[in-house]
Design an enzyme around this catalytic site. Structure first.
Site, PDB file in Angstrom:
ATOM      1  N   ARG A  82       0.830  -1.202   0.000  1.00 15.16           N
ATOM      2  CA  ARG A  82       0.000   0.000   0.000  1.00 15.16           C
ATOM      3  C   ARG A  82       0.867   1.255   0.000  1.00 15.16           C
ATOM      4  NH1 ARG A  82      -1.892   1.878   4.746  1.00 15.16           N
ATOM      5  NH2 ARG A  82      -2.129  -0.238   5.566  1.00 15.16           N
ATOM      6  N   TYR A  94     -16.699  17.416 -15.226  1.00 11.86           N
ATOM      7  CA  TYR A  94     -17.129  16.023 -15.323  1.00 11.86           C
ATOM      8  C   TYR A  94     -18.222  15.728 -14.295  1.00 11.86           C
ATOM      9  CZ  TYR A  94     -16.853  11.010 -14.255  1.00 11.86           C
ATOM     10  OH  TYR A  94     -17.154   9.708 -13.959  1.00 11.86           O
ATOM     11  N   LYS A 139      -8.585   6.565 -19.245  1.00 11.85           N
ATOM     12  CA  LYS A 139      -8.852   7.071 -20.583  1.00 11.85           C
ATOM     13  C   LYS A 139      -7.596   6.997 -21.461  1.00 11.85           C
ATOM     14  CE  LYS A 139     -12.734   8.294 -18.490  1.00 11.85           C
ATOM     15  NZ  LYS A 139     -13.020   7.940 -17.076  1.00 11.85           N
TER      16      LYS A 139
END
Length: 389
Positions: free
Chosen positions: A51, A103, A201
């Site tokens: 992590r 967005y 994306k």
């Protein structure tokens, strides 16, 4: 920071020096281990627990930082996880100024999540830096804009907004650069403090990974983001890091073709009798064309347009294409159709959508890498079909 004079060389080589691995593997490995051996208790070497750090993630973070010409790069489990990391720097009572055409998921985060912690957000037309100035108060800590807004593709004058923001102490400018990518625009070079991407994306480019990216040149901001990356734990898997690192190798090649196809599609749509208006920053008809022309290397692969008729015509259009796929998201090699009012921006209140021009007849295209002639012909026949709905 950038390590080579040219973008494509950085995309392929930054952070990838095979001499750092004893095997000298040319392609970085996928390190799946969740923990790392310590020679002395409490004194880990490079890594302690996955992590907090992972070799595969380090490679990716080094590469994305180089592409954004940044000192620091961090990755998160999604674009909204990256958004959350930034906004966790805020405290109750703080204030955000955001571009209004933001967005839908970011808008929802501001309204539905941050509001629970008494953090308010003012939505403004950030294409005029004076609107940003007027909205900043003594409680403002973050100004949030997009390099090309979603879905009307307004290009913000980042340098003008940065000059405005930096008149105010302790206010930072965050730029979501997902649509433009660092190939076409590097917001840090124009004064931004933090750059964000949905790496889902264009950076990955293959529609098979969910991830977010943050880049900054500020040591203090990087320290805070690194803490939240570790403390909150919304980190991506090593395999996903490997996948995005691989996708970056062709980013410069893909973005050139996305833009070439998008320009052809936008020019075709402007000639169609079935189209009311085309929104593409590369067209002189776009209201922020001059800003895009001045600050960007190109115009990317997103095209929006308003179709004649109503939602039934849009539905018929989206069901009539053979190449374009009706689906959310963007930036992959395949071409997609999105109807923002009922898909990506459905969570935005109807009255806000109306004010922003996100009507039921607004269509957003993510123009992919298929042959240009096939894309144009597909749109032509679908527009014809839609006109008879």
């Amino acid at each position: 920071m950038a390590t080579f004079p040219h973008f494509g060389t950085d995309a392929i080589h930054a952070g990838q020096d095979c001499k750092q691995w004893k095997s000298k593997a040319v392609i970085p490995g996928i390190f799946l281990s969740t923990t790392y051996q310590q020679d002395v208790p409490g004194q880990p070497d490079l890594y302690e627990y996955t992590r907090g750090g992972n070799p595969t993630r380090t490679v990716l973070q080094s590469c994305v930082a180089a592409l954004e010409n940044a000192k620091h790069g961090l990755v998160a489990a999604s674009g909204l996880a990256a958004t959350s990391m930034v906004l966790q720097m805020l405290s109750a009572g703080d204030h955000i100024v955001s571009v209004n055409d933001v967005y839908g998921g970011t808008n929802r985060f501001f309204r539905k999540v941050l509001s629970k912690y008494n953090i308010e957000c003012s939505l403004v037309d950030a294409t005029n830096a004076e609107n940003v100035e007027k909205a900043i108060t003594d409680k403002t800590k973050v100004v949030w804009v997009e390099s090309s807004t979603n879905p009307t593709l307004q290009c913000i004058d980042i340098q003008a907004v940065a000059n405005t923001v930096h008149k105010h102490k302790d206010v930072i400018l965050v730029v979501d650069n997902t649509f433009m990518t660092p190939y076409f625009l590097r917001p840090l070079d124009l004064g931004a403090d933090v750059v964000l991407h949905s790496a889902t994306k264009y950076l990955n480019g293959h529609t098979d990974v969910l991830m977010g990216v943050l880049c900054t040149n500020s040591d203090s901001i990087a320290d805070k983001l690194t803490f939240y990356q570790y403390a909150v734990g919304a980190v991506p898997s090593p395999f996903d890091c490997y996948m995005v690192n691989r996708g970056l190798k062709t980013l410069h090649v893909r973005m050139r073709m996305h833009q070439e196809n998008a320009m052809a599609v936008a020019k075709f749509l402007e000639t169609s009798p079935h189209v009311v208006k085309v929104l593409y920053p590369g067209l002189p008809s776009h209201p922020t064309h001059e800003v895009a022309k001045r600050q960007c290397k190109g115009y990317s692969g997103m095209v929006s347009f308003v179709l004649k008729g109503d939602l039934s015509n849009v539905t018929k259009f989206s069901q009539s294409t053979k190449v374009f796929i009706l689906a959310e998201s963007l930036g992959g090699y395949e071409s997609l159709i999105d109807v923002p009012s009922v898909m990506t921006h459905a969570s935005v209140p109807a009255e806000e959508r109306e004010q922003l021009g996100i009507k039921d007849t607004l269509v957003r295209l993510s123009v992919g890498l298929e042959e240009c002639g096939d894309l144009v012909e597909d749109l032509r026949q679908a527009l014809e079909a839609a006109s008879s709905a």
